[in-house]
Design an enzyme around this catalytic site. Structure first.
Site, PDB file in Angstrom:
ATOM      1  N   SER A  94       0.992  -1.016  -0.002  1.00 53.45           N
ATOM      2  CA  SER A  94      -0.007  -0.149   0.065  1.00 53.45           C
ATOM      3  C   SER A  94       0.882   1.097   0.070  1.00 53.45           C
ATOM      4  O   SER A  94       2.046   0.959   0.002  1.00 53.45           O
ATOM      5  CB  SER A  94      -0.959  -0.093   1.378  1.00 53.45           C
ATOM      6  OG  SER A  94      -0.214  -0.274   2.383  1.00 53.45           O
ATOM      7  N   LEU A  95       0.220   2.421   0.170  1.00 51.10           N
ATOM      8  CA  LEU A  95       1.137   3.524  -0.061  1.00 51.10           C
ATOM      9  C   LEU A  95       1.040   4.557   1.332  1.00 51.10           C
ATOM     10  O   LEU A  95       0.127   4.271   1.948  1.00 51.10           O
ATOM     11  CB  LEU A  95       0.560   4.530  -0.946  1.00 51.10           C
ATOM     12  CG  LEU A  95       0.491   4.017  -2.329  1.00 51.10           C
ATOM     13  CD1 LEU A  95       0.048   4.920  -3.510  1.00 51.10           C
ATOM     14  CD2 LEU A  95       2.357   3.862  -2.860  1.00 51.10           C
ATOM     15  N   LYS A 130      -5.004   9.166  -8.096  1.00 54.95           N
ATOM     16  CA  LYS A 130      -5.018   8.003  -7.349  1.00 54.95           C
ATOM     17  C   LYS A 130      -6.435   7.553  -7.526  1.00 54.95           C
ATOM     18  O   LYS A 130      -7.359   8.055  -7.047  1.00 54.95           O
ATOM     19  CB  LYS A 130      -4.865   8.268  -5.878  1.00 54.95           C
ATOM     20  CG  LYS A 130      -4.722   7.118  -4.932  1.00 54.95           C
ATOM     21  CD  LYS A 130      -4.058   7.105  -3.619  1.00 54.95           C
ATOM     22  CE  LYS A 130      -4.244   6.154  -2.768  1.00 54.95           C
ATOM     23  NZ  LYS A 130      -5.302   5.507  -2.685  1.00 54.95           N
ATOM     24  N   LYS A 317       5.745   8.939  -7.589  1.00 54.60           N
ATOM     25  CA  LYS A 317       6.576   7.901  -7.815  1.00 54.60           C
ATOM     26  C   LYS A 317       7.923   8.309  -8.339  1.00 54.60           C
ATOM     27  O   LYS A 317       8.009   9.175  -9.164  1.00 54.60           O
ATOM     28  CB  LYS A 317       6.050   6.952  -8.549  1.00 54.60           C
ATOM     29  CG  LYS A 317       4.723   6.227  -8.309  1.00 54.60           C
ATOM     30  CD  LYS A 317       4.134   5.271  -9.228  1.00 54.60           C
ATOM     31  CE  LYS A 317       2.560   5.130  -9.039  1.00 54.60           C
ATOM     32  NZ  LYS A 317       1.885   4.376  -9.858  1.00 54.60           N
ATOM     33  N   CYS A 438     -19.722  -6.272  30.638  1.00 53.61           N
ATOM     34  CA  CYS A 438     -19.427  -7.316  31.716  1.00 53.61           C
ATOM     35  C   CYS A 438     -19.398  -6.692  33.180  1.00 53.61           C
ATOM     36  O   CYS A 438     -19.657  -7.323  33.999  1.00 53.61           O
ATOM     37  CB  CYS A 438     -18.125  -8.142  31.585  1.00 53.61           C
ATOM     38  SG  CYS A 438     -16.618  -7.396  31.881  1.00 53.61           S
TER      39      CYS A 438
HETATM   40  S1  IVH Z   1       1.248   2.908  -7.284  1.00 53.03           S
HETATM   41  C1  IVH Z   1       3.835  -0.361  -4.461  1.00 53.03           C
HETATM   42  N1  IVH Z   1      -0.438   4.280  -8.453  1.00 53.03           N
HETATM   43  O1  IVH Z   1      -3.763   3.124  -3.833  1.00 53.03           O
HETATM   44  C2  IVH Z   1       2.432   0.239  -4.704  1.00 53.03           C
HETATM   45  N2  IVH Z   1      -1.412   3.075  -6.754  1.00 53.03           N
HETATM   46  O2  IVH Z   1      -3.388   3.536  -1.048  1.00 53.03           O
HETATM   47  C3  IVH Z   1       2.404   0.828  -5.957  1.00 53.03           C
HETATM   48  N3  IVH Z   1      -3.847   3.190  -6.197  1.00 53.03           N
HETATM   49  O3  IVH Z   1      -2.568  -0.199  -3.207  1.00 53.03           O
HETATM   50  C4  IVH Z   1       0.968   1.629  -5.998  1.00 53.03           C
HETATM   51  N4  IVH Z   1      -3.962   4.615  -7.937  1.00 53.03           N
HETATM   52  O4  IVH Z   1      -4.207   0.013  -4.846  1.00 53.03           O
HETATM   53  C5  IVH Z   1      -0.404   3.640  -7.151  1.00 53.03           C
HETATM   54  N5  IVH Z   1      -1.947   5.729  -9.483  1.00 53.03           N
HETATM   55  C6  IVH Z   1      -1.759   4.595  -8.798  1.00 53.03           C
HETATM   56  C7  IVH Z   1      -2.955   4.286  -7.787  1.00 53.03           C
HETATM   57  C8  IVH Z   1      -2.615   3.424  -6.712  1.00 53.03           C
HETATM   58  C9  IVH Z   1      -4.664   3.925  -6.782  1.00 53.03           C
HETATM   59  C10 IVH Z   1      -4.091   2.454  -5.065  1.00 53.03           C
HETATM   60  C11 IVH Z   1      -3.334   1.029  -4.905  1.00 53.03           C
HETATM   61  C12 IVH Z   1      -2.567   1.182  -3.865  1.00 53.03           C
HETATM   62  C13 IVH Z   1      -3.412   1.981  -2.915  1.00 53.03           C
HETATM   63  C14 IVH Z   1      -2.758   2.738  -1.928  1.00 53.03           C
END
Ligand code: IVH
Length: 715
Positions: A94-95, A130, A317, A438
C-alpha cells in the site's frame, strides 16, 4: 405455502409425482443459482432444505425420476465457498499518505537523504491520479493472461482470473506488440466510471422495485453506495457471467513479478505497458520539485469533478527505477512513492447518542450515533469519538449538532460541535468507569512517568463477553484465519449458546453440527459450508497464527517478523518462557534475542512475553495448538549469503547511507543490531570506526569494509 399442504409422497400418483418433481427441480436449480452465483439468496436455508428433502423423498419413492445429473444429486456436493487463494510472488503493497505540502516536502527530503543526493541534484517524480477502486495483479506468461488476483492481505489474494477476463476495457488477454518479458505481472486498479455507476445503480434499484412489486424479497439485491463499492461487489461475484455484465475497467499503474526489467524509468515503463495493450491513466505529469508536485495536485484537484472516475488523491513515484530499487520498502509501503490525499469531506448532523463499544483488548471506544447524513457520497450514521479525553476536549454532548468528516476509507470522525445549535439542557458526557458489557472496572493504565493512557480498558479479560467475541472476530478475520461464514452474527450466537468461547472451540464446532442445523436460519448447506471453511484452516502459516492471537501492538508486519525470527510455535513459546524467567533483569539472552527483531521496542516485547506466559492466554494458545497445524513461514532470501546473520554498521559509510545499508541487509534476511556482541557475525566498518571495531576484535567478529560487504551481498 403449497408445499405444506402437499400430499404425503406415499399418496402421489406417478403422474403427479412427475409433475411435482419437475417443478421442484426447477425451483431448487433457481435457488442454487441465486445462492452460489448471484450471492443473493431469496429464501432461508431452512426453506431451501425443505424443498430438497421433498425432492429426495419423491425420488426415493419413484426412483425412475432421479437423474444422476439432476439438482437432487448435488446434495452434499461441495459448493464453492469462495475464490481460491493466490500467493503473490511479490507482495502487493500500500502507500503512505501525505495530506499537506509539509508532508510532501518531508517525503522528498527523506528520499534525498536516503540516496544522499545533494540539494541541487535532479530528482524526478511521476505524478498520477490515485484511482478509488480495487487493486488487482494480472499475470502474463509468454504474453498470455494466465492469472489475476486481488490484493487480499498483500501477501495472498483471491483468484479472480475468470472475472478479470470479462473486462471489456484495459485488460488484453494476449499482449500486443513485442518485447514483453516472459513473465509480466501488471498491477493496477479495477474501477467503474461514474456515469456507468449511476446507470448500474439505477438498474439495481429497478430490479429491487420489480421484485418487491411481485411480493418477493429484494434483500439480495445490492444497491451500491459509490463506484468503488459497485466495482468491489462486481469483482467478487462467484459467477463471471455476472461480472461480465458490469461496466468494469482497469488502469495499469505498476508491476509485480517480472522476468526482465521493463525500462529505466517509470515513464519508460509506462510506454512499454501502453504498447502491450494496457490502458494507463492519461492525466500524468513528470515533476521535478515540491513546487511542481503541488501545482500538479492543485490542477488535478480543480479537475476532479470533471474526470470520468472517482479519485481520492494523487500518487507521486520516483521516476528512476534504479533509485526505486535502492529506496526499497518500509513495512508495507515503498519509500519511493506516496499518496497525496485530498482533504476530507465534511457535513453537519445531529448527535443522537454516544455508544460505548468494547474492543478485543478491552478498550472502551465511544462511538457517535448520528442522524444519517451524506458525506461526500456516503451515508454516515456512526463516527468514532476516539476516547474519553477527546470527548472532554471537544465537549461533545448528546443532542449537539456536530461536524462529521470522512477521508477515503478512514472511519468517519467528529471534528467539532456547532455550539450555537446546542440545546439548553445538554449535559457533559459522563464516561463510564465500568465495562458496559461485563460490569468489570474499566481503568486507565498509568505509565512510569505517571501519564494516564487515553484509553480506558475493561479489566475483565476474556471472561468479558465483548473481549472474547471481539477476539474471536479478529481471529477469523481475513488477514488472520480467514474463515468465511463465521461472522459477527454467528460468533455472537455461538458464544451465547456456549459453543464458542476461545479460538480452539472453532475447530470443535462440528460437534454441534446437528444442533446448529435445527436453528432458525441455518441449514444443511450453510452448516456444511461453514464446517468446510473451518477444516480448510486447520493448517495455517505461523505468521497468520501469531497475528490471529490478537496480542496488543502485534499487527501483521510484526507478526511476520516474529514468525520469521522463531520459525515455529515451539521455539517461540520456549523463548518467551525463557525471557519471562528473568523478566526483572529484562536483559537475559532470550530478551536480547526478542529485542533484536526489527521494529521491536520494550513495550511490544513485554506485551508478547506477557501474552505467551500469562496462564489465561497461554491456555488459549495451547488449546489451539492441539487442534491445528502451524506451517513455518518462508524466510526472505534464504539463499543470500547474509540471511540469518547479524550485522552491525559503524563508521561513516561512503557507498550508501546508514538507512539504506540497514534496509538492504534486512531485505536480504539479515538482522541488524546496534551494538557488537559475541553473537554478531559481521561488523561493516567505514572510515572513523572506533569502539565498535575494538569490540569486534575482542569477540573475534569478522570485520568487513564497505566493498567487502557489497561483494558478499551481491555475491
Ligand atoms: S502505485 C507499491 N498508483 O492506492 C504500490 N497506486 O493506497 C504501488 N492506487 O495499493 C502503487 N491509484 O491500489 C499506485 N496511480 C496509482 C494508484 C494506486 C490507486 C491504489 C493502489 C494502492 C493504494 C494505496
Amino acid at each position: 405455502m403449497s408445499r405444506q399442504r402437499a400430499k404425503p409422497v406415499d399418496e402421489l400418483t406417478p403422474r403427479l409425482a412427475k409433475l411435482e418433481h419437475k417443478r421442484l427441480s426447477e425451483e431448487v436449480a433457481e435457488h442454487d443459482k441465486r445462492y452460489h452465483a448471484e450471492d443473493a439468496p431469496s429464501i432461508s436455508d431452512a426453506e431451501y432444505d425443505a424443498l430438497k428433502r421433498r425432492l429426495l423423498e419423491i425420488e426415493t419413492k419413484f426412483p425412475e425420476l432421479s437423474d444422476p445429473l439432476g439438482v437432487s444429486s448435488r446434495v452434499g456436493a461441495a459448493p464453492s465457498v469462495g475464490f481460491s487463494k493466490v500467493r503473490h510472488v511479490k507482495p502487493m503493497l500500500s502507500l503512505d499518505n501525505a495530506f499537506s505540502e509539509g508532508e510532501v516536502a518531508d517525503f522528498v527530503g527523506r528520499i534525498r537523504r536516503f540516496l544522499n543526493l545533494p540539494e541541487d541534484a535532479a530528482l524526478a517524480f511521476l505524478a498520477e491520479p490515485k484511482i478509488d477502486g480495487l487493486s488487482a495483479s494480472l499475470r502474463y506468461e509468454q504474453g498470455v493472461l494466465v492469472r489475476a488476483a486481488t490484493r487480499g492481505d498483500g501477501q495472498e489474494g483471491e483468484d479472480i482470473t475468470a472475472n478479470i477476463k470479462t473486462l471489456k476495457h484495459g485488460v488484453p488477454h494476449q499482449l500486443k506488440g513485442s518485447g514483453w518479458p516472459d513473465v509480466l505481472e501488471v498491477r493496477g486498479e479495477v474501477y467503474m466510471e461514474r456515469g456507468d455507476f449511476l446507470a448500474f445503480r439505477e438498474r439495481q434499484e429497478e430490479l429491487a422495485r420489480e421484485r418487491e412489486a411481485k411480493g418477493l424479497s429484494a434483500a439480495g439485491i445490492r444497491i451500491p453506495v459509490n463506484p468503488r463499492n459497485a466495482a468491489a461487489g462486481s469483482l467478487r461475484q462467484l459467477n463471471p457471467d455476472i461480472t461480465a455484465q458490469r461496466p468494469l475497467r482497469f488502469f495499469g499503474y505498476y508491476w509485480g513479478d517480472v522476468s526482465a526489467p521493463l525500462a529505466d524509468t517509470m515513464t519508460g515503463a509506462r510506454h512499454k505497458l501502453e504498447s502491450w495493450g494496457f490502458t494507463l491513466n492519461p492525466h500524468t505529469l513528470l515533476c521535478h520539485s515540491v513546487a511542481d508536485l503541488m501545482a500538479y495536485y492543485a490542477d488535478i484537484a480543480a479537475r476532479r469533478a470533471s474526470l470520468a472516475f472517482d479519485i481520492d488523491g494523487v500518487v507521486y513515484k520516483v521516476n528512476r527505477l534504479d533509485w526505486q530499487e535502492r529506496l526499497g520498502f518500509v513495512s508495507r509501503s515503498p519509500r519511493w512513492a506516496i499518496a497525496h490525499k485530498f482533504p476530507a469531506e465534511q457535513a453537519q448532523t445531529l448527535l443522537e447518542d454516544i455508544d460505548i463499544q468494547v474492543g478485543r483488548t478491552g478498550t472502551l471506544t465511544p462511538v457517535a450515533k448520528l442522524k444519517p447524513v451524506n458525506v461526500g457520497g456516503v451515508l454516515v450514521s456512526n463516527a468514532t469519538l476516539h476516547n474519553e479525553d477527546e470527548i472532554a476536549r471537544k465537549d461533545v454532548r448528546v443532542g449537539d449538532t456536530v461536524i462529521v468528516q470522512r477521508a477515503g476509507d478512514v472511519i468517519p470522525q467528529i471534528v467539532g460541535v456547532v455550539l450555537e445549535h446546542r440545546p439548553k439542557h445538554a449535559l457533559p458526557f459522563e464516561f463510564p468507569t465500568r465495562c458496559p458489557v461485563c460490569g468489570a472496572p474499566a481503568e486507565r493504565e498509568v505509565d512510569e512517568a505517571g501519564e494516564a493512557d487515553a484509553r480506558r480498558r475493561c479489566t475483565g479479560g476474556v471472561s468479558c463477553a465483548a473481549q472474547a467475541t471481539e477476539g474471536l472476530r479478529h481471529f477469523v478475520s481475513r488477514q488472520a484465519f480467514d474463515i468465511e461464514g463465521l461472522g459477527e452474527k454467528q460468533i455472537a450466537a455461538f458464544y451465547e449458546w456456549g459453543w464458542l468461547k476461545q479460538p480452539a472451540d472453532i475447530f470443535k464446532l462440528q460437534r454441534h453440527a446437528d444442533a446448529l442445523m435445527k436453528k432458525e436460519g441455518y441449514g444443511e448447506l450453510s452448516v456444511g459450508n461453514l464446517l468446510r471453511a473451518i477444516e480448510q484452516r486447520r493448517s495455517i502459516g505461523f505468521d497468520r497464527f501469531i497475528y490471529a492471537l490478537g496480542i496488543r501492538h502485534v499487527g501483521q508486519e510484526r507478526a511476520r517478523l516474529v514468525a520469521m525470527h522463531y520459525g515455529a510455535p515451539d521455539a517461540w513459546l520456549a523463548a518467551m518462557d525463557a525471557a519471562k524467567a528473568n523478566e526483572a533483569a529484562a536483559q537475559n539472552e532470550a530478551w536480547g534475542d526478542l529485542n533484536s527483531i526489527d521494529r521491536m521496542g520494550e513495550v511490544v516485547a513485554k506485551a508478547i512475553v506477557g501474552f505467551c506466559t500469562r496462564a489465561q492466554s497461554r491456555a488459549v494458545i495451547d488449546n489451539l495448538l492441539t487442534e491445528i497445524t502451524v506451517e513455518p513461514v518462508e524466510k526472505p532470501s534464504q539463499d543470500s549469503a547474509v540471511a540469518g546473520k547479524t550485522v552491525v554498521f559503524t563508521g561513516s559509510l561512503e557507498k550508501f547511507t546508514r538507512d539504506e545499508a540497514k534496509a538492504r541487509a534486512l531485505a536480504l534476511g539479515a538482522k541488524v543490531a546496534g551494538s557488537v556482541s559475541k553473537k554478531t557475525d559481521f561488523l561493516v566498518a567505514g572510515p572513523g570506526a572506533g569502539s565498535k571495531l575494538a569490540e569486534a576484535h575482542k569477540h573475534g567478529v569478522k570485520v568487513l569494509t564497505e566493498d567487502e560487504w557489497l561483494a558478499l551481498i551481491e555475491g
